[in-house]
Design an enzyme around this catalytic site. Structure first.
Site, PDB file in Angstrom:
ATOM      1  N   HIS A 262       0.731  -1.254  -0.049  1.00 58.40           N
ATOM      2  CA  HIS A 262      -0.030   0.034   0.030  1.00 58.40           C
ATOM      3  C   HIS A 262       0.954   1.111   0.059  1.00 58.40           C
ATOM      4  CE1 HIS A 262      -3.384   2.854   0.907  1.00 58.40           C
ATOM      5  NE2 HIS A 262      -3.951   1.938   0.715  1.00 58.40           N
ATOM      6  N   ASP A 316      -8.250  -5.474  -0.470  1.00 56.38           N
ATOM      7  CA  ASP A 316      -8.515  -6.183  -1.627  1.00 56.38           C
ATOM      8  C   ASP A 316      -8.177  -7.786  -1.462  1.00 56.38           C
ATOM      9  OD1 ASP A 316      -9.530  -4.271  -3.270  1.00 56.38           O
ATOM     10  OD2 ASP A 316      -7.612  -3.688  -3.664  1.00 56.38           O
TER      11      ASP A 316
HETATM   12  C1  SDX Z   1      -5.963  -0.043  -3.464  1.00 58.38           C
HETATM   13  O1  SDX Z   1      -4.439   4.701  -2.138  1.00 58.38           O
HETATM   14  C2  SDX Z   1      -5.401   4.087  -1.512  1.00 58.38           C
HETATM   15  O2  SDX Z   1      -5.947   4.088  -0.593  1.00 58.38           O
HETATM   16  C3  SDX Z   1      -5.837   2.644  -2.431  1.00 58.38           C
HETATM   17  C4  SDX Z   1      -6.811   1.852  -1.790  1.00 58.38           C
HETATM   18  C5  SDX Z   1      -8.131   2.643  -1.538  1.00 58.38           C
HETATM   19  O3  SDX Z   1      -8.984   2.338  -0.592  1.00 58.38           O
HETATM   20  O4  SDX Z   1      -8.486   3.439  -2.350  1.00 58.38           O
HETATM   21  O5  SDX Z   1      -6.408   1.232  -0.320  1.00 58.38           O
HETATM   22  C6  SDX Z   1      -7.303   0.557  -2.837  1.00 58.38           C
HETATM   23  O6  SDX Z   1      -5.871   0.648  -4.326  1.00 58.38           O
HETATM   24  C7  SDX Z   1      -5.133  -0.983  -2.488  1.00 58.38           C
HETATM   25  C8  SDX Z   1      -3.987  -1.414  -3.429  1.00 58.38           C
HETATM   26  C9  SDX Z   1      -4.394  -2.621  -4.529  1.00 58.38           C
HETATM   27  N1  SDX Z   1      -3.060  -2.987  -5.295  1.00 58.38           N
HETATM   28  C10 SDX Z   1      -2.400  -3.902  -5.308  1.00 58.38           C
HETATM   29  O7  SDX Z   1      -2.659  -4.806  -4.475  1.00 58.38           O
HETATM   30  C11 SDX Z   1      -1.346  -4.319  -6.507  1.00 58.38           C
HETATM   31  C12 SDX Z   1      -0.343  -4.752  -5.859  1.00 58.38           C
HETATM   32  N2  SDX Z   1       0.370  -3.679  -4.939  1.00 58.38           N
HETATM   33  C13 SDX Z   1       1.270  -2.938  -5.344  1.00 58.38           C
HETATM   34  O8  SDX Z   1       1.778  -2.936  -6.782  1.00 58.38           O
HETATM   35  C14 SDX Z   1       1.526  -1.783  -4.604  1.00 58.38           C
HETATM   36  O9  SDX Z   1       1.989  -1.849  -3.481  1.00 58.38           O
HETATM   37  C15 SDX Z   1       0.840  -0.444  -4.620  1.00 58.38           C
HETATM   38  C16 SDX Z   1       0.600  -0.016  -6.002  1.00 58.38           C
HETATM   39  C17 SDX Z   1      -0.424  -0.741  -3.897  1.00 58.38           C
HETATM   40  C18 SDX Z   1       1.537   0.608  -3.866  1.00 58.38           C
HETATM   41  O10 SDX Z   1       2.765   0.766  -4.839  1.00 58.38           O
HETATM   42  P1  SDX Z   1       3.969   2.081  -4.212  1.00 58.38           P
HETATM   43  O11 SDX Z   1       3.426   2.916  -3.155  1.00 58.38           O
HETATM   44  O12 SDX Z   1       4.283   2.907  -5.474  1.00 58.38           O
HETATM   45  O13 SDX Z   1       5.072   1.124  -3.786  1.00 58.38           O
HETATM   46  P2  SDX Z   1       6.242   0.599  -4.754  1.00 58.38           P
HETATM   47  O14 SDX Z   1       5.462  -0.178  -5.880  1.00 58.38           O
HETATM   48  O15 SDX Z   1       7.187   1.353  -5.466  1.00 58.38           O
HETATM   49  O16 SDX Z   1       6.859  -0.635  -4.008  1.00 58.38           O
HETATM   50  C19 SDX Z   1       7.844  -0.243  -2.963  1.00 58.38           C
HETATM   51  C20 SDX Z   1       8.682  -1.496  -3.087  1.00 58.38           C
HETATM   52  C21 SDX Z   1       9.122  -2.058  -4.337  1.00 58.38           C
HETATM   53  O17 SDX Z   1      10.299  -2.730  -3.743  1.00 58.38           O
HETATM   54  P3  SDX Z   1      11.657  -2.177  -4.228  1.00 58.38           P
HETATM   55  O18 SDX Z   1      11.860  -1.880  -5.644  1.00 58.38           O
HETATM   56  O19 SDX Z   1      11.761  -1.033  -3.085  1.00 58.38           O
HETATM   57  O20 SDX Z   1      12.759  -3.217  -3.727  1.00 58.38           O
HETATM   58  O21 SDX Z   1       7.582  -2.714  -2.347  1.00 58.38           O
HETATM   59  C22 SDX Z   1       7.608  -3.619  -3.548  1.00 58.38           C
HETATM   60  C23 SDX Z   1       7.879  -3.029  -4.750  1.00 58.38           C
HETATM   61  O22 SDX Z   1       8.458  -3.992  -5.602  1.00 58.38           O
HETATM   62  N3  SDX Z   1       6.299  -4.075  -3.431  1.00 58.38           N
HETATM   63  C24 SDX Z   1       5.922  -5.456  -4.001  1.00 58.38           C
HETATM   64  C25 SDX Z   1       4.396  -5.231  -3.775  1.00 58.38           C
HETATM   65  N4  SDX Z   1       4.079  -3.984  -3.336  1.00 58.38           N
HETATM   66  C26 SDX Z   1       5.160  -3.500  -3.081  1.00 58.38           C
HETATM   67  N5  SDX Z   1       6.423  -6.243  -4.386  1.00 58.38           N
HETATM   68  C27 SDX Z   1       5.653  -7.260  -4.847  1.00 58.38           C
HETATM   69  N6  SDX Z   1       4.380  -7.448  -4.635  1.00 58.38           N
HETATM   70  C28 SDX Z   1       3.603  -6.335  -4.207  1.00 58.38           C
HETATM   71  N7  SDX Z   1       2.272  -6.278  -4.065  1.00 58.38           N
END
Ligand code: SDX
Length: 376
Positions: A262, A316
């Site tokens: 998140h 989710d």
């Molecule tokens: C919702 O904003 C809100 O409030 C949204 C929400 C709402 O109520 O409206 O809560 C609803 O949208 C929830 C999120 C649903 N999405 C997912 O589940 C998709 C999977 N998650 C992600 O791709 C990710 O965690 C995000 C998009 C939710 C957040 O992304 P960020 O803040 O841009 O973080 P990032 O992608 O830059 O990740 C930081 C690190 C990375 O690793 P490094 O490059 O630093 O080594 O964490 C890793 C990422 O690779 N990481 C993940 C991951 N989430 C973070 N790695 C694998 N799988 C994941 N899900």
């Protein structure tokens, strides 16, 4: 030479405005709507009362709630043009496309479309709130080759949605679990779709355009589309014994694991324990023969993800499996999120208009320097 500005890619960590609608309190890892903890709202109030709170700032008293419910129930049916036009969309199109089209159509039909006064926008918000479940349920049935079922004004919001989808209302525990998910999904500050709605509103466009844009933003799997992607992942892995191996390979391929991580919560999504509790109760009473396997797989992936990456599930993750066990088709999961979040979006649209300033950030240019256009 001008200095390079600091870039906040994805606007991470940027405060774009103030809001009175909701907040995440980092110190206690909690979420409040209009000052009330969301878990207390989910435990003690109906989704209708929570929606009233988001729009009006206070919980309704008995009389206000009765009037609100009566108004909502009367607005549920679609007119003939709406039913016919939506039935012309391809059966195979994603239900989010149906919803996006429906909201656009409601706007085109509404003579108050361009009235951005608070009273008119509250009326439009209530109308969307009442009609969107009718659209989602009709499409859920159409995907299965079934005719739509008319809304039943004797039923509450959640019960009526089950009735319109399946022709019956399930056990109270299932309805409760669904209502809890709706309350938890209703509002979450400046998430991507809400911000989209506020950007559109900031140009003094209309509420229907803002909600149409918000639906487009929510559809993506990094945002609301994740609840569907969670179920696709569970379908892909299938066997709980394969969870760790599957996850290792997915992480090695740099895949994003859906339903985890998140932007705001780094120590776990505050809504997950409440939704997970409701899911556990749903699993315990489910007569779906797949429920024990899916529950085991769900837990195995969650544990393996935490062991490897220390990344927690977001809302989710439990909501996706809960909707599957309630009997909904996977592509209908994000439309259910819309049915709920339309309350938060419209509360923010009204708030944006109350102190509007055009949202128009800057970009730091890193393309080619100015050059001569070739002549001839
Ligand atoms: C919702 O904003 C809100 O409030 C949204 C929400 C709402 O109520 O409206 O809560 C609803 O949208 C929830 C999120 C649903 N999405 C997912 O589940 C998709 C999977 N998650 C992600 O791709 C990710 O965690 C995000 C998009 C939710 C957040 O992304 P960020 O803040 O841009 O973080 P990032 O992608 O830059 O990740 C930081 C690190 C990375 O690793 P490094 O490059 O630093 O080594 O964490 C890793 C990422 O690779 N990481 C993940 C991951 N989430 C973070 N790695 C694998 N799988 C994941 N899900």
């Amino acid at each position: 030479m001008t200095s390079t500005p600091e870039i906040h890619r994805g606007l991470a960590g940027v405060y774009a405005d103030t809001t009175e609608v909701s907040t995440v309190i980092q110190e206690t890892n909690s979420l409040t709507y209009r000052g009330y903890a969301v878990q207390d709202l989910a435990a003690h109030h109906s989704f209708e009362a929570v929606s009233y709170l988001l729009w009006h700032g206070e919980l309704p008293d008995e009389k206000q709630l009765a009037a609100f419910e009566a108004a909502e129930r009367a607005l549920r049916p679609l007119n003939r043009t709406e039913s016919e036009l939506l039935a012309r969309l391809p059966e195979t199109c994603h239900p989010m496309d149906v919803l996006r089209t429906a909201v656009s159509l409601f706007g085109a039909e509404d003579p108050r479309e361009d009235d951005n006064g608070e009273e008119a926008n509250l009326a439009k918000s209530l109308s969307l709130f009442a009609k969107l479940p009718t659209v989602v349920a009709a499409h859920q049935r159409r995907r299965r080759g079934l005719d739509p079922i008319a809304p039943d004004p004797r039923l509450g919001y959640a019960e009526n949605f089950f009735h319109m989808c399946f022709g019956e209302v399930p056990d109270e525990e299932v309805v409760r679990c669904f209502e809890i998910s709706l309350t938890l999904y209703a509002e979450h500050s400046f998430n991507a779709s809400t911000f989209t709605a506020r950007v559109i509103t900031s140009t003094l466009s209309d509420l229907y355009s803002a909600v149409t844009g918000a639906i487009g933003a929510l559809k993506g799997p990094l945002h609301g589309g994740a609840n569907e992607a969670v179920m696709d992942m569970l379908d892909e892995v299938r066997d709980p014994a394969d969870a760790a191996r599957w996850l290792d390979q997915a992480l090695a391929e740099k895949r994003k694991i859906m339903g985890f991580g998140h932007r705001v919560y780094k120590n776990g999504d505050s809504r997950v324990p409440i939704m997970q509790g409701a899911l556990d109760r749903l699993v315990a009473q489910s007569d779906n023969p797949e429920a024990p396997r899916l529950d085991k797989l769900h837990a195995a992936l969650r544990e393996a993800m935490f062991e490897r990456k220390q990344i927690h599930p977001n809302l989710d993750y439990p909501a996706g499996l809960a909707y599957h066990l309630m009997g909904f088709d996977t592509p209908v999961f994000t439309p259910i999120f819309v049915m709920s979040r339309v309350t938060g979006w419209t509360a923010h649209i009204i708030e944006q208009l109350s102190h509007n300033s055009l949202i128009r950030p800057l970009a730091s240019y890193d393309g080619v320097a100015q050059r001569e256009v070739p002549k001839g």
